[in-house]
Design a protein around this motif. Structure first.
Motif, PDB file in Angstrom:
ATOM      1  N   VAL A  94       0.855  -1.178   0.000  1.00 55.44           N
ATOM      2  CA  VAL A  94       0.000   0.000   0.000  1.00 55.44           C
ATOM      3  C   VAL A  94       0.894   1.232   0.000  1.00 55.44           C
ATOM      4  CG1 VAL A  94      -1.732   1.301   1.270  1.00 55.44           C
ATOM      5  CG2 VAL A  94      -1.848  -1.184   1.237  1.00 55.44           C
ATOM      6  N   GLN A  95       0.634   2.120  -0.921  1.00 56.13           N
ATOM      7  CA  GLN A  95       1.410   3.360  -1.005  1.00 56.13           C
ATOM      8  C   GLN A  95       1.050   4.270   0.163  1.00 56.13           C
ATOM      9  OE1 GLN A  95       3.820   3.762  -3.284  1.00 56.13           O
ATOM     10  NE2 GLN A  95       3.309   1.720  -4.016  1.00 56.13           N
ATOM     11  N   PRO A  96       2.010   5.079   0.648  1.00 56.39           N
ATOM     12  CA  PRO A  96       1.759   5.938   1.810  1.00 56.39           C
ATOM     13  C   PRO A  96       0.602   6.907   1.642  1.00 56.39           C
ATOM     14  CG  PRO A  96       4.072   6.009   1.174  1.00 56.39           C
ATOM     15  CD  PRO A  96       3.363   5.178   0.156  1.00 56.39           C
ATOM     16  N   ASP A  97       0.296   7.314   0.436  1.00 55.56           N
ATOM     17  CA  ASP A  97      -0.749   8.317   0.228  1.00 55.56           C
ATOM     18  C   ASP A  97      -2.095   7.707  -0.152  1.00 55.56           C
ATOM     19  OD1 ASP A  97       0.126   7.385  -2.201  1.00 55.56           O
ATOM     20  OD2 ASP A  97       0.105   9.336  -3.188  1.00 55.56           O
ATOM     21  N   SER A  98      -2.248   6.397  -0.037  1.00 58.72           N
ATOM     22  CA  SER A  98      -3.507   5.762  -0.463  1.00 58.72           C
ATOM     23  C   SER A  98      -4.437   5.541   0.720  1.00 58.72           C
ATOM     24  CB  SER A  98      -3.220   4.452  -1.191  1.00 58.72           C
ATOM     25  OG  SER A  98      -2.538   3.563  -0.347  1.00 58.72           O
ATOM     26  N   PHE A  99      -5.101   6.619   1.104  1.00 58.98           N
ATOM     27  CA  PHE A  99      -6.056   6.565   2.202  1.00 58.98           C
ATOM     28  C   PHE A  99      -7.349   5.962   1.674  1.00 58.98           C
ATOM     29  CE2 PHE A  99      -9.486   8.226   4.774  1.00 58.98           C
ATOM     30  CZ  PHE A  99      -9.021   7.948   6.042  1.00 58.98           C
ATOM     31  N   PRO A 100      -8.030   5.145   2.372  1.00 57.74           N
ATOM     32  CA  PRO A 100      -7.865   4.636   3.731  1.00 57.74           C
ATOM     33  C   PRO A 100      -7.118   3.303   3.802  1.00 57.74           C
ATOM     34  CG  PRO A 100     -10.004   3.953   2.962  1.00 57.74           C
ATOM     35  CD  PRO A 100      -9.341   4.718   1.832  1.00 57.74           C
ATOM     36  N   PHE A 101      -6.473   2.903   2.687  1.00 60.42           N
ATOM     37  CA  PHE A 101      -5.872   1.579   2.642  1.00 60.42           C
ATOM     38  C   PHE A 101      -4.694   1.407   3.599  1.00 60.42           C
ATOM     39  CE2 PHE A 101      -7.887   2.036  -1.562  1.00 60.42           C
ATOM     40  CZ  PHE A 101      -8.843   1.055  -1.390  1.00 60.42           C
ATOM     41  N   LEU A 102      -3.885   2.446   3.814  1.00 61.27           N
ATOM     42  CA  LEU A 102      -2.734   2.298   4.701  1.00 61.27           C
ATOM     43  C   LEU A 102      -3.155   2.005   6.141  1.00 61.27           C
ATOM     44  CD1 LEU A 102       0.290   2.166   4.970  1.00 61.27           C
ATOM     45  CD2 LEU A 102       0.306   4.640   5.300  1.00 61.27           C
ATOM     46  N   PRO A 103      -4.036   2.814   6.765  1.00 61.23           N
ATOM     47  CA  PRO A 103      -4.434   2.460   8.129  1.00 61.23           C
ATOM     48  C   PRO A 103      -5.184   1.128   8.200  1.00 61.23           C
ATOM     49  CG  PRO A 103      -5.446   4.557   7.482  1.00 61.23           C
ATOM     50  CD  PRO A 103      -4.567   4.110   6.365  1.00 61.23           C
ATOM     51  N   LEU A 104      -5.967   0.815   7.169  1.00 60.64           N
ATOM     52  CA  LEU A 104      -6.670  -0.473   7.165  1.00 60.64           C
ATOM     53  C   LEU A 104      -5.687  -1.636   7.067  1.00 60.64           C
ATOM     54  CD1 LEU A 104      -9.735   0.340   4.887  1.00 60.64           C
ATOM     55  CD2 LEU A 104      -9.739  -0.101   7.352  1.00 60.64           C
ATOM     56  N   GLU A 105      -4.657  -1.458   6.256  1.00 63.01           N
ATOM     57  CA  GLU A 105      -3.623  -2.489   6.159  1.00 63.01           C
ATOM     58  C   GLU A 105      -2.959  -2.709   7.518  1.00 63.01           C
ATOM     59  OE1 GLU A 105       0.332  -3.480   3.563  1.00 63.01           O
ATOM     60  OE2 GLU A 105       0.145  -1.473   4.408  1.00 63.01           O
ATOM     61  N   TYR A 149       0.050  -4.339  21.429  1.00 68.98           N
ATOM     62  CA  TYR A 149      -0.692  -4.388  20.167  1.00 68.98           C
ATOM     63  C   TYR A 149      -1.982  -3.592  20.249  1.00 68.98           C
ATOM     64  CZ  TYR A 149       2.382  -7.321  17.536  1.00 68.98           C
ATOM     65  OH  TYR A 149       3.465  -7.768  16.834  1.00 68.98           O
ATOM     66  N   LEU A 150      -2.586  -3.544  21.413  1.00 67.73           N
ATOM     67  CA  LEU A 150      -3.758  -2.693  21.586  1.00 67.73           C
ATOM     68  C   LEU A 150      -3.368  -1.230  21.364  1.00 67.73           C
ATOM     69  CD1 LEU A 150      -6.749  -2.575  22.241  1.00 67.73           C
ATOM     70  CD2 LEU A 150      -6.145  -2.459  24.660  1.00 67.73           C
ATOM     71  N   MET A 151      -2.205  -0.847  21.896  1.00 65.11           N
ATOM     72  CA  MET A 151      -1.695   0.503  21.678  1.00 65.11           C
ATOM     73  C   MET A 151      -1.505   0.757  20.179  1.00 65.11           C
ATOM     74  SD  MET A 151       1.979   2.092  22.860  1.00 65.11           S
ATOM     75  CE  MET A 151       2.907   1.062  21.736  1.00 65.11           C
ATOM     76  N   LEU A 152      -0.930  -0.193  19.466  1.00 60.38           N
ATOM     77  CA  LEU A 152      -0.701  -0.027  18.038  1.00 60.38           C
ATOM     78  C   LEU A 152      -2.017  -0.005  17.251  1.00 60.38           C
ATOM     79  CD1 LEU A 152       2.376  -2.393  17.653  1.00 60.38           C
ATOM     80  CD2 LEU A 152       2.380   0.117  17.656  1.00 60.38           C
ATOM     81  N   GLU A 153      -2.974  -0.839  17.648  1.00 63.61           N
ATOM     82  CA  GLU A 153      -4.289  -0.824  16.984  1.00 63.61           C
ATOM     83  C   GLU A 153      -4.973   0.522  17.188  1.00 63.61           C
ATOM     84  OE1 GLU A 153      -5.743  -2.698  14.854  1.00 63.61           O
ATOM     85  OE2 GLU A 153      -4.976  -4.719  15.111  1.00 63.61           O
TER      86      GLU A 153
END
Length: 169
Positions: A94-105, A149-153
């Protein structure tokens, strides 16, 4: 081409703490994110396993570094490159600028990486903590990884929400 490929490879090895996959494109912030993870896990190990501060910090540090490298080599790079090639025609999933795919990934990647970290870190930790009952060691690593991992989520979900707010506002 070789330099950019090597840079991508090196950067993603450090991401793998099995927990820090692609949170930012900055290597500095990725390494910096390991600090609170190590602190949280060391605190939990110290309390649950009744070890000294130095031992708890050493165990948290060493297990996270090892799971980061192993996770990067065995999980993030091969699976990420394969998925990216199949879905996007690029080895970068996923490219850095492809919202919302980066946070979903990130949100979905953290789930298998959580279990990977628990298994790898429990095994490595049990080697350093031979005098402690293995069931307690497994429990400590499970609980420690739940917190980190909860912190990271939460961080990934916050990025997703922030992205939607910024695009609408």
């Amino acid at each position: 081409m070789l330099i950019s490929g090597s840079s991508f490879y090196f950067k993603n090895i450090l991401l793998a703490n099995a927990g820090i996959p692609l949170f930012s494109q900055s290597l500095f912030y990725q390494v910096l994110l390991l600090i609170p993870i190590i602190v949280i896990e060391a605190y939990i190990h110290r309390k649950l396993l009744k070890t000294g501060v130095f031992k708890a910090v050493w165990v948290a540090f060493s297990t996270n570094v090892i799971s980061t490298v192993v996770g990067g080599l065995l999980v993030i790079l091969p699976i990420g490159a394969l998925t990216g090639t199949i879905l996007f025609g690029s080895t970068v999933p996923v490219q850095p600028d492809s919202f919302p795919f980066l946070p979903l990934e990130i949100i979905f990647t953290l789930l298998p990486m959580f279990w990977f970290s628990v298994v790898v870190e429990s095994f490595i930790g049990s080697l350093s903590l031979r005098k402690v009952d293995y069931r307690k060691v497994k429990q400590s690593f499970l609980i420690a990884n739940v917190y980190t991992y909860l912190m990271l989520e939460i961080l990934a979900i916050t990025q997703l929400i922030k992205g939607y707010v910024e695009r609408r506002g």
